[in-house]
Design a protein around this motif. Structure first.
Motif, PDB file in Angstrom:
ATOM      1  N   UNK A 159     -31.747  12.557  13.699  1.00  0.00           N
ATOM      2  CA  UNK A 159     -32.846  11.404  13.704  1.00  0.00           C
ATOM      3  C   UNK A 159     -33.143  11.221  15.049  1.00  0.00           C
ATOM      4  N   UNK A 160     -32.303  11.049  16.062  1.00  0.00           N
ATOM      5  CA  UNK A 160     -32.639  10.915  17.405  1.00  0.00           C
ATOM      6  C   UNK A 160     -33.653  12.097  17.945  1.00  0.00           C
ATOM      7  N   UNK A 161     -33.100  13.184  17.694  1.00  0.00           N
ATOM      8  CA  UNK A 161     -33.881  14.279  18.235  1.00  0.00           C
ATOM      9  C   UNK A 161     -35.312  14.422  17.484  1.00  0.00           C
ATOM     10  N   UNK A 162     -35.452  14.162  16.224  1.00  0.00           N
ATOM     11  CA  UNK A 162     -36.461  14.192  15.597  1.00  0.00           C
ATOM     12  C   UNK A 162     -37.556  13.172  16.195  1.00  0.00           C
ATOM     13  N   UNK A 163     -36.902  11.905  16.475  1.00  0.00           N
ATOM     14  CA  UNK A 163     -37.622  10.717  17.018  1.00  0.00           C
ATOM     15  C   UNK A 163     -38.079  11.042  18.400  1.00  0.00           C
ATOM     16  N   UNK A 164     -37.226  11.828  19.251  1.00  0.00           N
ATOM     17  CA  UNK A 164     -37.714  12.037  20.447  1.00  0.00           C
ATOM     18  C   UNK A 164     -38.818  13.341  20.407  1.00  0.00           C
ATOM     19  N   UNK A 165     -38.616  14.373  19.529  1.00  0.00           N
ATOM     20  CA  UNK A 165     -39.749  15.111  19.588  1.00  0.00           C
ATOM     21  C   UNK A 165     -41.256  14.724  18.711  1.00  0.00           C
ATOM     22  N   UNK A 166     -41.032  13.726  17.988  1.00  0.00           N
ATOM     23  CA  UNK A 166     -42.103  13.059  17.330  1.00  0.00           C
ATOM     24  C   UNK A 166     -42.953  12.490  18.708  1.00  0.00           C
ATOM     25  N   UNK A 167     -42.146  11.792  19.605  1.00  0.00           N
ATOM     26  CA  UNK A 167     -42.722  10.997  20.624  1.00  0.00           C
ATOM     27  C   UNK A 167     -43.312  12.001  21.735  1.00  0.00           C
ATOM     28  N   UNK A 168     -42.763  13.150  21.850  1.00  0.00           N
ATOM     29  CA  UNK A 168     -43.376  14.181  22.731  1.00  0.00           C
ATOM     30  C   UNK A 168     -44.553  14.450  22.206  1.00  0.00           C
ATOM     31  N   UNK A 169     -44.784  14.807  20.816  1.00  0.00           N
ATOM     32  CA  UNK A 169     -45.921  15.694  20.291  1.00  0.00           C
ATOM     33  C   UNK A 169     -46.855  14.517  20.053  1.00  0.00           C
TER      34      UNK A 169
END
Length: 69
Positions: free
Chosen positions: A59-69
């Motif tokens: 969940x943390x990785x997905x949130x971080x990737x979504x914030x970058x994209x």
């Protein structure tokens, strides 16, 4: 015709390049820095995984990737 003089017994070597005089660490610091950065990222990922488990970790990785994209 006069005979040729004997060849010189000493050999003059060219001056070493400045790059050859640098230490191994001075030549490879970018590679070592990137390897250290990658190792730190892997360590952080392993710590997050062990602390929060797989569900929160992804969940943390997905949130971080979504914030970058």
């Amino acid at each position: 015709m006069r005979p040729l003089p004997p060849p010189a017994s000493h050999h003059i070597s060219p001056a070493p390049s400045p790059r050859a005089q640098e230490s191994w660490l001075a030549q490879h610091w970018p590679v070592l820095g990137l390897a250290g950065f990658g190792a730190a990222l892997l360590l952080i990922a392993a710590l997050l995984w062990s602390r929060y488990g797989t569900a929160v970790f992804f969940d943390v990785l997905n949130a971080g990737l979504a914030a970058c994209l």
